[in-house]
Design a protein around this motif. Structure first.
Motif, PDB file in Angstrom:
ATOM      1  N   ASN A  45      45.681  69.600  41.132  1.00 11.03           N
ATOM      2  CA  ASN A  45      45.543  68.560  39.699  1.00 11.03           C
ATOM      3  C   ASN A  45      44.162  68.109  40.366  1.00 11.03           C
ATOM      4  OD1 ASN A  45      48.175  69.119  38.968  1.00 11.03           O
ATOM      5  ND2 ASN A  45      49.029  67.656  40.386  1.00 11.03           N
ATOM      6  N   VAL A  46      43.631  67.484  39.012  1.00 10.70           N
ATOM      7  CA  VAL A  46      42.445  66.813  38.888  1.00 10.70           C
ATOM      8  C   VAL A  46      42.601  65.472  38.085  1.00 10.70           C
ATOM      9  CG1 VAL A  46      40.069  66.507  38.449  1.00 10.70           C
ATOM     10  CG2 VAL A  46      40.779  68.714  39.182  1.00 10.70           C
ATOM     11  N   ALA A  47      42.515  64.143  38.745  1.00 11.67           N
ATOM     12  CA  ALA A  47      42.659  63.249  37.951  1.00 11.67           C
ATOM     13  C   ALA A  47      41.136  62.582  37.812  1.00 11.67           C
ATOM     14  CB  ALA A  47      43.533  62.442  38.739  1.00 11.67           C
ATOM     15  N   TYR A  48      40.822  62.542  36.454  1.00 11.87           N
ATOM     16  CA  TYR A  48      39.286  61.871  36.104  1.00 11.87           C
ATOM     17  C   TYR A  48      39.366  60.966  35.556  1.00 11.87           C
ATOM     18  CZ  TYR A  48      34.797  61.834  34.103  1.00 11.87           C
ATOM     19  OH  TYR A  48      33.655  61.685  33.509  1.00 11.87           O
ATOM     20  N   PHE A  49      38.541  59.808  35.989  1.00 11.95           N
ATOM     21  CA  PHE A  49      38.633  58.380  35.401  1.00 11.95           C
ATOM     22  C   PHE A  49      37.034  58.032  35.157  1.00 11.95           C
ATOM     23  CE2 PHE A  49      42.243  58.792  38.304  1.00 11.95           C
ATOM     24  CZ  PHE A  49      43.250  58.643  37.261  1.00 11.95           C
ATOM     25  N   ASN A  50      36.726  57.511  33.915  1.00 11.26           N
ATOM     26  CA  ASN A  50      35.440  57.492  33.507  1.00 11.26           C
ATOM     27  C   ASN A  50      35.536  56.185  33.156  1.00 11.26           C
ATOM     28  OD1 ASN A  50      33.129  56.850  32.128  1.00 11.26           O
ATOM     29  ND2 ASN A  50      32.845  59.052  31.845  1.00 11.26           N
ATOM     30  N   PHE A  51      34.708  54.938  33.953  1.00 11.25           N
ATOM     31  CA  PHE A  51      34.693  53.541  33.722  1.00 11.25           C
ATOM     32  C   PHE A  51      33.708  53.106  32.716  1.00 11.25           C
ATOM     33  CE2 PHE A  51      36.399  53.754  37.907  1.00 11.25           C
ATOM     34  CZ  PHE A  51      37.068  52.544  38.127  1.00 11.25           C
ATOM     35  N   GLU A  52      32.980  54.159  32.019  1.00 10.59           N
ATOM     36  CA  GLU A  52      32.297  53.801  30.844  1.00 10.59           C
ATOM     37  C   GLU A  52      33.066  53.970  29.664  1.00 10.59           C
ATOM     38  OE1 GLU A  52      27.826  54.980  29.173  1.00 10.59           O
ATOM     39  OE2 GLU A  52      28.880  56.647  30.443  1.00 10.59           O
ATOM     40  N   ASN A  54      36.699  54.247  29.504  1.00 21.42           N
ATOM     41  CA  ASN A  54      37.890  53.544  29.499  1.00 21.42           C
ATOM     42  C   ASN A  54      37.761  52.310  30.297  1.00 21.42           C
ATOM     43  OD1 ASN A  54      40.532  53.059  30.099  1.00 21.42           O
ATOM     44  ND2 ASN A  54      41.309  55.187  30.892  1.00 21.42           N
ATOM     45  N   THR A  55      37.566  50.965  29.358  1.00 21.63           N
ATOM     46  CA  THR A  55      37.596  49.600  29.709  1.00 21.63           C
ATOM     47  C   THR A  55      39.005  49.390  30.701  1.00 21.63           C
ATOM     48  OG1 THR A  55      38.037  49.203  27.569  1.00 21.63           O
ATOM     49  CG2 THR A  55      35.843  49.549  28.034  1.00 21.63           C
ATOM     50  N   GLN A  56      40.074  49.922  30.197  1.00 19.20           N
ATOM     51  CA  GLN A  56      41.294  49.476  30.911  1.00 19.20           C
ATOM     52  C   GLN A  56      40.964  49.651  32.446  1.00 19.20           C
ATOM     53  OE1 GLN A  56      44.125  52.144  29.411  1.00 19.20           O
ATOM     54  NE2 GLN A  56      45.648  51.589  30.673  1.00 19.20           N
ATOM     55  N   LEU A  57      40.269  50.651  32.997  1.00 22.11           N
ATOM     56  CA  LEU A  57      40.177  50.823  34.396  1.00 22.11           C
ATOM     57  C   LEU A  57      39.806  49.606  35.027  1.00 22.11           C
ATOM     58  CD1 LEU A  57      38.663  54.499  34.547  1.00 22.11           C
ATOM     59  CD2 LEU A  57      40.936  53.761  35.217  1.00 22.11           C
ATOM     60  N   ALA A  59      40.230  46.361  34.564  1.00 23.12           N
ATOM     61  CA  ALA A  59      41.290  45.448  34.734  1.00 23.12           C
ATOM     62  C   ALA A  59      42.124  45.844  35.560  1.00 23.12           C
ATOM     63  CB  ALA A  59      41.791  45.040  33.182  1.00 23.12           C
ATOM     64  N   THR A  60      42.703  47.255  35.840  1.00 23.14           N
ATOM     65  CA  THR A  60      43.518  47.580  36.618  1.00 23.14           C
ATOM     66  C   THR A  60      43.081  47.682  38.063  1.00 23.14           C
ATOM     67  OG1 THR A  60      44.050  49.515  34.973  1.00 23.14           O
ATOM     68  CG2 THR A  60      44.566  49.780  37.270  1.00 23.14           C
ATOM     69  N   PHE A  61      41.876  47.572  38.304  1.00 19.94           N
ATOM     70  CA  PHE A  61      41.550  47.528  39.662  1.00 19.94           C
ATOM     71  C   PHE A  61      41.111  45.904  39.780  1.00 19.94           C
ATOM     72  CE2 PHE A  61      40.708  51.934  39.348  1.00 19.94           C
ATOM     73  CZ  PHE A  61      40.707  52.171  40.832  1.00 19.94           C
ATOM     74  N   GLU A  62      41.111  45.015  38.994  1.00 19.69           N
ATOM     75  CA  GLU A  62      41.031  43.627  39.436  1.00 19.69           C
ATOM     76  C   GLU A  62      42.393  43.151  39.795  1.00 19.69           C
ATOM     77  OE1 GLU A  62      39.214  41.950  35.833  1.00 19.69           O
ATOM     78  OE2 GLU A  62      37.434  42.851  36.386  1.00 19.69           O
ATOM     79  N   GLU A  63      43.375  43.518  39.102  1.00 21.51           N
ATOM     80  CA  GLU A  63      44.890  43.614  39.687  1.00 21.51           C
ATOM     81  C   GLU A  63      45.138  43.207  40.998  1.00 21.51           C
ATOM     82  OE1 GLU A  63      47.776  44.934  36.920  1.00 21.51           O
ATOM     83  OE2 GLU A  63      46.375  44.676  35.194  1.00 21.51           O
ATOM     84  N   ILE A  65      44.270  46.547  44.490  1.00 24.20           N
ATOM     85  CA  ILE A  65      43.648  47.621  44.904  1.00 24.20           C
ATOM     86  C   ILE A  65      44.489  48.529  45.954  1.00 24.20           C
ATOM     87  CG2 ILE A  65      41.444  47.042  44.359  1.00 24.20           C
ATOM     88  CD1 ILE A  65      40.874  46.353  47.533  1.00 24.20           C
ATOM     89  N   GLU A  66      45.767  48.017  46.248  1.00 19.06           N
ATOM     90  CA  GLU A  66      46.365  48.479  47.208  1.00 19.06           C
ATOM     91  C   GLU A  66      47.216  50.078  46.348  1.00 19.06           C
ATOM     92  OE1 GLU A  66      47.574  47.709  50.123  1.00 19.06           O
ATOM     93  OE2 GLU A  66      46.193  46.252  50.109  1.00 19.06           O
ATOM     94  N   PRO A  67      47.010  51.033  47.280  1.00 20.49           N
ATOM     95  CA  PRO A  67      47.239  52.565  46.887  1.00 20.49           C
ATOM     96  C   PRO A  67      48.550  52.533  46.303  1.00 20.49           C
ATOM     97  CG  PRO A  67      46.067  52.772  48.819  1.00 20.49           C
ATOM     98  CD  PRO A  67      46.435  51.237  48.774  1.00 20.49           C
ATOM     99  N   GLY A  68      49.549  51.792  46.932  1.00 23.39           N
ATOM    100  CA  GLY A  68      50.991  51.958  46.260  1.00 23.39           C
ATOM    101  C   GLY A  68      51.211  51.551  44.839  1.00 23.39           C
ATOM    102  N   TYR A  69      50.263  50.430  44.547  1.00 22.93           N
ATOM    103  CA  TYR A  69      50.365  49.800  43.294  1.00 22.93           C
ATOM    104  C   TYR A  69      49.579  50.561  42.056  1.00 22.93           C
ATOM    105  CZ  TYR A  69      48.970  46.616  39.408  1.00 22.93           C
ATOM    106  OH  TYR A  69      48.889  45.932  38.309  1.00 22.93           O
ATOM    107  N   LEU A  70      48.112  51.166  42.569  1.00 23.58           N
ATOM    108  CA  LEU A  70      47.367  51.809  41.922  1.00 23.58           C
ATOM    109  C   LEU A  70      47.793  53.174  41.357  1.00 23.58           C
ATOM    110  CD1 LEU A  70      43.723  50.796  43.248  1.00 23.58           C
ATOM    111  CD2 LEU A  70      44.751  50.271  40.992  1.00 23.58           C
ATOM    112  N   LEU A  71      48.229  54.087  42.417  1.00 25.24           N
ATOM    113  CA  LEU A  71      48.458  55.392  41.998  1.00 25.24           C
ATOM    114  C   LEU A  71      49.493  55.790  41.064  1.00 25.24           C
ATOM    115  CD1 LEU A  71      48.323  57.094  45.854  1.00 25.24           C
ATOM    116  CD2 LEU A  71      46.673  57.078  43.701  1.00 25.24           C
ATOM    117  N   PRO A  72      50.680  54.979  40.710  1.00 24.71           N
ATOM    118  CA  PRO A  72      51.425  55.460  39.806  1.00 24.71           C
ATOM    119  C   PRO A  72      50.844  54.805  38.477  1.00 24.71           C
ATOM    120  CG  PRO A  72      52.658  54.011  41.263  1.00 24.71           C
ATOM    121  CD  PRO A  72      51.304  54.074  41.931  1.00 24.71           C
ATOM    122  N   ILE A  73      50.011  53.815  38.168  1.00 26.10           N
ATOM    123  CA  ILE A  73      49.050  53.286  37.152  1.00 26.10           C
ATOM    124  C   ILE A  73      48.183  54.344  36.792  1.00 26.10           C
ATOM    125  CG2 ILE A  73      47.617  51.464  36.155  1.00 26.10           C
ATOM    126  CD1 ILE A  73      49.103  49.515  37.749  1.00 26.10           C
TER     127      ILE A  73
END
Length: 96
Positions: A45-52, A54-57, A59-63, A65-73
């Motif tokens: 699998n490849v999970a691609y995230f573009n901060f330019e 997808n502005t929701q990213l 906010a996600t990282f501001e909440e 940064i623990e992997p257990g929290y971030l990975l499901p989101i």
């Protein structure tokens, strides 16, 4: 398309001491293309995230940064399962 970076990316993947990889370089030289192609050829699998785009990213990282929290989101945002050692996670345009 063959690129010299392909060999370096494969060496990075196979290293037992692998750490997160940061690619820097001039704009429009094929960094994103190379990493996406590498991911498609070397990971399930490849999970691609573009901060330019997808502005929701941000906010996600501001909440949290623990992997257990971030990975499901992040899995939900990418629309693909993120599985340890089987998914390449790419963050693009992080400087934004």
């Amino acid at each position: 398309m063959y690129r010299k970076i392909s060999q370096k990316l494969l060496a990075w993947k196979e290293s037992p001491f692998r750490k997160p990889l940061l690619l820097q370089g001039a704009r429009q030289v094929g960094k994103t293309f190379s990493v996406l192609e590498f991911g498609r050829n070397n990971y399930e699998n490849v999970a691609y995230f573009n901060f330019e785009t997808n502005t929701q990213l941000n906010a996600t990282f501001e909440e949290n940064i623990e992997p257990g929290y971030l990975l499901p989101i992040l899995s939900h945002i990418a629309g693909t399962s993120i599985i340890k050692e089987k998914t390449l996670i790419i963050f693009d345009e992080v400087q934004l």
